[in-house]
Design a protein around this motif. Structure first.
Motif, short mmCIF file in Angstrom:
data_model
loop_
_atom_site.label_atom_id
_atom_site.label_comp_id
_atom_site.label_asym_id
_atom_site.label_seq_id
_atom_site.Cartn_x
_atom_site.Cartn_y
_atom_site.Cartn_z
N THR A 105 0.89 -1.16 0.00
CA THR A 105 0.00 0.00 0.00
C THR A 105 0.93 1.21 0.00
N PRO A 106 0.43 2.42 -0.10
CA PRO A 106 1.32 3.58 -0.04
C PRO A 106 2.13 3.66 1.26
N GLU A 107 1.65 3.03 2.33
CA GLU A 107 2.33 3.16 3.62
C GLU A 107 2.78 1.84 4.25
N SER A 108 2.78 0.76 3.48
CA SER A 108 3.28 -0.51 4.01
C SER A 108 3.57 -1.49 2.87
N PHE A 109 4.39 -2.48 3.16
CA PHE A 109 4.54 -3.60 2.24
C PHE A 109 5.05 -4.82 2.99
N ARG A 110 4.81 -5.96 2.37
CA ARG A 110 5.23 -7.24 2.93
C ARG A 110 5.65 -8.12 1.77
N MET A 111 6.78 -8.78 1.95
CA MET A 111 7.27 -9.67 0.91
C MET A 111 7.76 -10.97 1.52
N ASP A 112 7.37 -12.08 0.89
CA ASP A 112 7.90 -13.39 1.21
C ASP A 112 8.99 -13.65 0.18
N ILE A 113 10.21 -13.84 0.65
CA ILE A 113 11.36 -13.99 -0.24
C ILE A 113 11.94 -15.39 -0.08
N LYS A 114 12.17 -16.03 -1.22
CA LYS A 114 12.81 -17.34 -1.24
C LYS A 114 14.00 -17.27 -2.18
N LEU A 115 15.10 -17.83 -1.73
CA LEU A 115 16.28 -17.85 -2.57
C LEU A 115 17.11 -19.08 -2.28
N LYS A 116 18.02 -19.36 -3.17
CA LYS A 116 19.02 -20.39 -2.94
C LYS A 116 20.36 -19.68 -2.91
N THR A 117 21.15 -20.00 -1.90
CA THR A 117 22.46 -19.38 -1.83
C THR A 117 23.29 -19.86 -3.00
N VAL A 118 24.43 -19.24 -3.21
CA VAL A 118 25.30 -19.66 -4.30
C VAL A 118 25.80 -21.09 -4.08
N ASN A 119 25.69 -21.59 -2.86
CA ASN A 119 26.05 -22.98 -2.54
C ASN A 119 24.85 -23.92 -2.65
N GLY A 120 23.69 -23.40 -3.05
CA GLY A 120 22.50 -24.22 -3.23
C GLY A 120 21.63 -24.39 -2.01
N LEU A 121 21.95 -23.74 -0.91
CA LEU A 121 21.16 -23.84 0.31
C LEU A 121 19.88 -23.01 0.18
N PRO A 122 18.69 -23.63 0.29
CA PRO A 122 17.45 -22.85 0.18
C PRO A 122 17.19 -22.06 1.47
N LEU A 123 16.78 -20.82 1.31
CA LEU A 123 16.44 -19.95 2.43
C LEU A 123 15.12 -19.24 2.13
N ALA A 124 14.36 -18.98 3.17
CA ALA A 124 13.09 -18.26 3.02
C ALA A 124 12.95 -17.27 4.17
N GLY A 125 12.42 -16.12 3.85
CA GLY A 125 12.24 -15.10 4.86
C GLY A 125 11.10 -14.17 4.51
N VAL A 126 10.78 -13.30 5.45
CA VAL A 126 9.70 -12.33 5.28
C VAL A 126 10.24 -10.95 5.65
N MET A 127 9.90 -9.97 4.84
CA MET A 127 10.21 -8.58 5.14
C MET A 127 8.89 -7.83 5.27
N ASP A 128 8.69 -7.19 6.41
CA ASP A 128 7.54 -6.32 6.64
C ASP A 128 8.05 -4.90 6.79
N ALA A 129 7.35 -3.94 6.23
CA ALA A 129 7.75 -2.55 6.37
C ALA A 129 6.52 -1.67 6.50
N ARG A 130 6.68 -0.59 7.28
CA ARG A 130 5.60 0.37 7.42
C ARG A 130 6.19 1.77 7.52
N ARG A 131 5.44 2.71 6.97
CA ARG A 131 5.84 4.11 7.00
C ARG A 131 5.48 4.69 8.36
N VAL A 132 6.46 5.27 9.01
CA VAL A 132 6.27 5.85 10.34
C VAL A 132 5.84 7.30 10.23
#
Length: 141
Positions: A105-132
């Motif tokens: 939205t104009p004042e927040s966002f949320r992303m689910d991120i999945k990646l594989k490291t350069v060594n092939g290790l799968p990782l998953a995380g979440v980033m939440d952000a809000r405008r203060v």
């Protein structure tokens, strides 16, 4: 775990806002933002950032950091939705596949991120952000 926290932090640095005087923002608004990161259920950190005009352009192009060259075969940041799929290549030429899905939205966002490291290790995380606030503190990064 540190790699995903760094990737999520870098992604947060790449997110941005617009100073244009438009009736409705295309993505998110400028100002002082707070971010929080998780790897699975585990908190991986938080920070605050001052987002400026140049940041909105990067937000609309998708996640990327100065450490990587980002190439997305799928890049949708539109109508409150985020969908990215592609690769991040580091300065040594190592490639890591990445996907991100979420919403904003104009004042927040949320992303689910999945990646594989350069060594092939799968990782998953979440980033939440809000405008203060619309303005940034004098000491803001």
């Amino acid at each position: 775990m540190r790699l995903i926290a760094l990737a999520l932090t870098a992604a947060g640095l790449a997110m941005g806002a617009s100073l244009a005087a438009a009736p409705a923002p295309a993505t998110i608004l400028p100002g002082h933002w707070e971010y929080s990161y998780r790897i699975g259920p585990i908190p991986a950190g938080d920070e605050s950032r001052c987002l400026k005009q140049a940041d909105v352009e990067q937000f609309a192009k998708g996640i990327c950091t100065r450490k990587y060259t980002c190439d997305y075969q799928t890049r949708v940041v539109k109508d409150g939705k985020i969908s990215l799929k592609g690769t991040w290549t580091d300065k040594k030429g190592r490639v890591a596949p990445v996907t991100a899905k979420g919403g904003y939205t104009p004042e927040s966002f949320r992303m689910d991120i999945k990646l594989k490291t350069v060594n092939g290790l799968p990782l998953a995380g979440v980033m939440d952000a809000r405008r203060v606030s619309a303005s940034c503190p004098a000491d803001a990064k």
